[in-house]
Design a protein around this motif. Structure first.
Motif, short mmCIF file in Angstrom:
data_model
loop_
_atom_site.label_atom_id
_atom_site.label_comp_id
_atom_site.label_asym_id
_atom_site.label_seq_id
_atom_site.Cartn_x
_atom_site.Cartn_y
_atom_site.Cartn_z
N GLY A 134 0.82 -1.21 0.00
CA GLY A 134 0.00 0.00 0.00
C GLY A 134 0.85 1.25 0.00
O GLY A 134 2.06 1.21 0.19
N LYS A 145 -3.90 3.96 -1.73
CA LYS A 145 -4.18 2.74 -2.47
C LYS A 145 -3.52 1.57 -1.76
O LYS A 145 -2.56 1.74 -1.00
CB LYS A 145 -3.69 2.84 -3.92
N ASP A 161 -3.40 -3.16 -1.70
CA ASP A 161 -3.89 -4.49 -2.06
C ASP A 161 -3.43 -5.47 -0.98
O ASP A 161 -2.33 -5.33 -0.43
CB ASP A 161 -3.31 -4.94 -3.40
N SER A 162 -4.27 -6.46 -0.74
CA SER A 162 -3.87 -7.56 0.13
C SER A 162 -4.49 -8.84 -0.40
O SER A 162 -5.52 -8.82 -1.08
CB SER A 162 -4.28 -7.30 1.58
N SER A 163 -3.87 -9.97 -0.07
CA SER A 163 -4.39 -11.25 -0.51
C SER A 163 -3.90 -12.35 0.41
O SER A 163 -2.87 -12.21 1.08
CB SER A 163 -3.95 -11.54 -1.96
N THR A 179 -8.97 -11.64 -1.69
CA THR A 179 -8.24 -10.46 -2.17
C THR A 179 -8.95 -9.20 -1.71
O THR A 179 -10.18 -9.18 -1.57
CB THR A 179 -8.13 -10.44 -3.70
N SER A 180 -8.20 -8.14 -1.48
CA SER A 180 -8.77 -6.86 -1.07
C SER A 180 -8.09 -5.73 -1.83
O SER A 180 -6.88 -5.79 -2.11
CB SER A 180 -8.58 -6.62 0.43
N LYS A 181 -8.88 -4.72 -2.16
CA LYS A 181 -8.35 -3.48 -2.73
C LYS A 181 -8.95 -2.31 -1.96
O LYS A 181 -10.13 -2.35 -1.59
CB LYS A 181 -8.70 -3.36 -4.22
N GLY A 218 -8.56 2.21 -1.09
CA GLY A 218 -7.96 3.49 -1.45
C GLY A 218 -8.68 4.64 -0.80
O GLY A 218 -9.79 4.50 -0.31
N THR A 222 -12.86 -2.90 -1.23
CA THR A 222 -13.52 -4.04 -1.88
C THR A 222 -12.78 -5.31 -1.49
O THR A 222 -11.54 -5.35 -1.56
CB THR A 222 -13.53 -3.89 -3.41
N ARG A 223 -13.54 -6.32 -1.10
CA ARG A 223 -12.93 -7.59 -0.71
C ARG A 223 -13.71 -8.74 -1.32
O ARG A 223 -14.95 -8.73 -1.32
CB ARG A 223 -12.88 -7.73 0.81
#
Length: 490
Positions: free
Chosen positions: A129, A140, A142-144, A167-169, A171, A185-186
């Motif tokens: 991030g 912003k 991301d994670s997974s 997964t996650s996004k 921001g 969003t996940r």
């Protein structure tokens, strides 16, 4: 853990990273920044450490050090490896953040009623991030994970939770109304949770897919950090009382917390296994939207489902009229939380016990009701084959008594009556409902499209009117003049 620690990280990175050189001096500066939000004891106790590693800083959280600082009598046993984050200064004043949060660990607590434990395994957990100190948020990220399992054990109960890949996004951006606009969003695959009591399976929840979308408009991230720093600096009760004027100012600065918070949870192939049988839905979603602390706030909820299935133990005549699809909407308006919050902040005095005067709760409750909050049922629909039931209405509480209007219309009502009539020949319970269904039909109004409609008005005096016909008269009026007894309304 993986949700909380990135937030804690943000507290450490409140200082912009303009051209910062990564060295031991910078690590000391980060430690000092962090101590403002978590307390110096966390650093001195070894729970958190900051060190320079190449061109980045490594922030290490040691959960075992937490246990070491707890009372020696029956302390919890932590068996987790340290959690680490790498943070690297960017040329624009922000920070690049990354972490491998894969882990396998457990916690165990011995209590008077037996042992309680929990074990968690996260496979291939990755996080990246960009953090903006000015916004106090990730612009912003991301994670997974490849998968996760968690098992909790109590003396009689075992709960197991497992998910597949996730997964996650997320921001953030600066809001035009102040604060920060956030979006998360996940997506989760293969969600399974089971519960056993005394080695017997008592329930399970399963879903092949879950998607979560959450947005926040103008969330007050910076005032939240200021409140946290105040709390850490005022652990001493005497100092807290002396500086309560500053606390009140910080609380007011955090209002309205956010302008709006909204989100949806969407499931596919949901199954609920229970003692009463198995329930399910091909699609199930919930949505919510909530204003912040406002004078005329709104709150909205929605639940949608399709492909509903019910346990076999439900009698066939009931299953035949239960909905296979539903779209339920409800919420509220004219919700004045702002006046309530500001009046509470203005009134409380930490130097007194209790901090709020006698009768204050009743006072703000009356003020809240005086704004005429309204409970709303939006047009909600229940479908089953050739039948459809729709309803909508609203309710207020003048004088603390309900004043409600509800409109119900049904397509295929004759099919419902026919199903009850057939079932009544062999089912005693259906035989009890059949006369009621006929009586209800007698109050109906037939619409041009053939649907049947009931407009129900329930008044504060207790009267109920259906399509203009009195179903229930007003309640007897209580004579509170001291003469005893009750008298009817004229």
């Amino acid at each position: 853990m993986k949700r909380v620690l990135p937030a804690v990280l943000g507290f450490a990175l409140v200082a912009p990273a303009w051209g910062q050189t990564v060295d031991n001096r910078g690590a000391k500066q980060l430690s000092d920044n962090l101590s403002r939000y978590v307390g110096k004891q966390v650093l001195s106790g070894g729970i958190l450490k900051v060190s320079a590693v190449g061109d980045a800083y490594k922030i290490t959280f040691d959960l075992k050090a937490i246990a070491a600082g707890l009372p020696k009598q029956d302390p919890p046993k932590f068996d987790f490896p340290p959690y680490t984050l790498l943070v690297k200064p960017r040329g624009d004043g922000g920070w690049d953040v990354s972490s491998d949060f894969s882990t396998s660990g457990s916690i165990q607590i011995d209590g008077p009623n037996g042992q309680t434990s929990a074990r968690i395994v996260i496979k291939d957990g990755k996080f990246t991030g960009v953090y903006d100190p000015e916004l106090a948020a990730f612009t912003k990220g991301d994670s997974s994970i490849a998968g996760m399992t968690m098992t909790s054990r109590m003396p009689r109960q075992v709960t197991e939770l497992g998910i597949g890949s996730s997964t996650s996004k997320f921001g953030a951006s600066k809001s035009a109304n102040g604060g920060v606009d956030l979006k998360v969003t996940r997506a989760i695959a293969d969600l399974v949770e089971t519960v056993k009591i005394d080695d017997r399976a008592v329930g399970a929840i399963k879903a092949s897919d879950l998607v979560v979308d959450v947005t926040a408009k103008a969330i007050r991230t910076r005032p939240f950090l200021d409140l946290l720093a105040f709390a850490v600096a005022h652990e001493d009760e005497a100092r807290l009382k002396a500086d309560q004027a500053e606390l009140k100012a910080l609380l007011l600065a955090a209002l309205p917390l956010w302008d709006q918070l909204a989100g949806t949870y969407s499931f596919k192939n949901v199954a609920f296994d229970t003692y009463a049988g198995n329930w399910g839905a091909a699609q199930l979603s919930t949505a919510f939207a909530a204003d912040g602390v406002a004078q005329n706030g709104k709150l909205d909820y929605a639940i949608k489902a399709s492909g509903l299935t019910f346990p076999e133990v439900i009698p066939g005549w009931i299953a035949a009229i239960l909905p296979t699809e539903l779209d339920l909407k409800f919420g509220g308006s004219n919700i004045d939380l702002d006046s309530m919050a500001r009046k509470t902040i203005e009134t409380f005095d930490l130097g007194k016990n209790p901090p709020l005067p006698a009768g204050f709760r009743d006072q703000i409750k009356n003020d809240f009701m005086a704004n005429t909050p309204k409970f709303i049922v939006g047009r909600s629909v229940f479908r089953n084959g050739g039948t459809e039931i729709a309803m909508e209405g609203e309710m207020t509480f003048p004088g603390q008594k309900p004043d409600a209007t509800m409109t119900i219309d049904v397509a295929g009502y004759d099919k419902i009556v026919a199903a009850l009539q057939t079932a009544a020949k062999t089912e005693p319970e259906a035989a009890q409902y059949f006369p009621f269904a006929l009586a209800v039909k007698g109050f109906a109004k037939t619409l041009p499209d053939g649907r049947m409609e009931w407009v129900i008005n329930a008044k504060p005096d207790g009267s109920v009117v259906v399509n203009g016909a009195m179903l229930k008269p007003a309640d007897p009026a209580v004579d509170d003049s001291g003469g005893g007894g009750a008298k009817l309304n004229p």
